[in-house]
Design an enzyme around this catalytic site. Sequence first.
Site, short mmCIF file in Angstrom:
data_model
loop_
_atom_site.label_atom_id
_atom_site.label_comp_id
_atom_site.label_asym_id
_atom_site.label_seq_id
_atom_site.Cartn_x
_atom_site.Cartn_y
_atom_site.Cartn_z
N LYS A 112 0.82 -1.22 0.00
CA LYS A 112 0.00 0.00 0.00
C LYS A 112 0.85 1.27 0.00
CE LYS A 112 -4.20 -2.05 1.77
NZ LYS A 112 -3.74 -3.44 1.97
C1 LIG Z 1 -4.37 -4.56 1.39
C2 LIG Z 1 -3.61 -5.82 1.27
C3 LIG Z 1 -4.01 -6.84 0.38
C4 LIG Z 1 -5.28 -6.77 -0.43
O1 LIG Z 1 -5.22 -5.82 -1.46
P1 LIG Z 1 -6.57 -5.31 -2.19
O2 LIG Z 1 -6.11 -4.16 -3.02
O3 LIG Z 1 -7.50 -4.90 -1.10
O4 LIG Z 1 -7.10 -6.43 -2.99
C5 LIG Z 1 -3.21 -7.96 0.28
N1 LIG Z 1 -2.08 -8.10 1.03
C6 LIG Z 1 -1.67 -7.14 1.89
C7 LIG Z 1 -0.43 -7.37 2.69
C8 LIG Z 1 -2.41 -5.96 2.04
O5 LIG Z 1 -2.00 -5.01 2.91
#
Ligand SMILES: *Cc1c(COP(=O)(O)O)cnc(C)c1O
Length: 470
Positions: A110
């Site tokens: 993210k």
């Molecule tokens: C947020 C997150 C996901 C999921 O991603 P999306 O965009 O919500 O599908 C997967 N793995 C980790 C470590 C995350 O922080």
Amino acid sequence: MNYISTRGGAEPLTFSEALLEGLAPDGGLAVPAALPEVDGETLERWRALTYPQLATEVIGLFATDIPREDLARMVAAAYEPFPAEVVPLRRIGEGIELVGLSEGPTLAFKDLAMQFLGQVLEYTLERRGAVLNVLGATSGDTGSAAEHALRGKERIAVFMLSPQGRMSAFQRAQMFSLNDPHIHNIAIDGVFDDCQNLVKQLAGDLQFKREHSLGAVNSINLARITAQVVYYFWAWLRATDAGGWTELSFTVPSGNFGNILSGFYARQMGLPIRRLVLATNENNVLDEFFRTGIYRPRGAAETLATSSPSMDISKASNLERFIFELAGRDAARVLAAWRELEGGSFDFSSEQPRFAEEFGLVSGTSTHADRLATIRSVHEASGDIIDPHTADGVKVAREYVEPGVPMLVLETAKPQKFAETIREAIGVDLELSPELGEMMAAPQHVVEMANDARALQDYIASSALRQVVQ
Ligand SMILES: *Cc1c(COP(=O)(O)O)cnc(C)c1O
């Protein structure tokens, strides 16, 4: 480039305008009026670019209202805290390569989108003479990525709700060790759903929302989706040879369908992606949808707490953007599907064969036992330690590996964030770097609060940034 609503009932917006909108006024999501196209020649030209240069090119196709040199400066600042390569790739055997998306400040993918969002938000607010008070709820990764990206910004304050005593020690330290007058960590006496309900309650009070310039930076945010498109191009360019039109496949550990939606956009833009493999954990509402065409979101009580917690979702907020493309960009069909959903589910089963044939989308589920076994087998084969979410990806990727087609699995977090599951899988205690050790020991800044909307409103009213009226 203009942005329209998936439900067809909103005025077109520019990128900068769509950036500050949560949902479109008609309840839909902002999507590009037409997806930009990238031809083979352009793609080859991009091979020589650094990550920030590539990001400027790709994001520039979407953010056409921002001058190139401003965009280049923001992108450079966004990826400054990363190692030089920004997104490194590494092989783990079995025809699988990991795409390292977790080299940023909070060790999860993210950061890549949030760091850019922090830059472009501050830039847009400055040009408008506005401020923004970001209100969010987190069970871990989103909150810390947002706070690390938005701290130190003059025009942005963050109010992040988290469930008291329910985050890992690492996640708590990552958020609460921040000492910034504009970052407000609020630990609610309740569970994650209580936090999310408080956010909805406050954001639903339009007068309060306007008066206090409340906004969100959640996974439907357009700038986040756009910034994520970049690393699909980057990974493709690193994993293929110059001149060869090599197809390859990606596997994406998924929750809200944000990350994989960006891959879907990259493919629609012309990037030669063979398959987009969606991996879920036990909360497999999306695997169910891609296998059957029936989408049935779950209630809080049906949503399990798993060892890949960032994928513990009950509904996938970004799916609507895929349905819009599936429906041939016919907003009336999207609207009809969401009306049907009020009855608990919608049904695209007659179109299900198109998911794979036309869009390359396939899926699979991974369980706690799969996760542990995958962490163990990758460690034995390559010495590499992968985090539980990435392990869900590798488990499902193995079911779709084809001879001669490289399979790229997105590494969505570093294992240090989920040390307990690593210990359970391979009996190894991961060491923290000196910086992370310091973070764990730092004093924590957090306000404890009852699960009470009035108390939260009072707190925000007394500490929110105020619009300066000139
Ligand atoms: C947020 C997150 C996901 C999921 O991603 P999306 O965009 O919500 O599908 C997967 N793995 C980790 C470590 C995350 O922080």
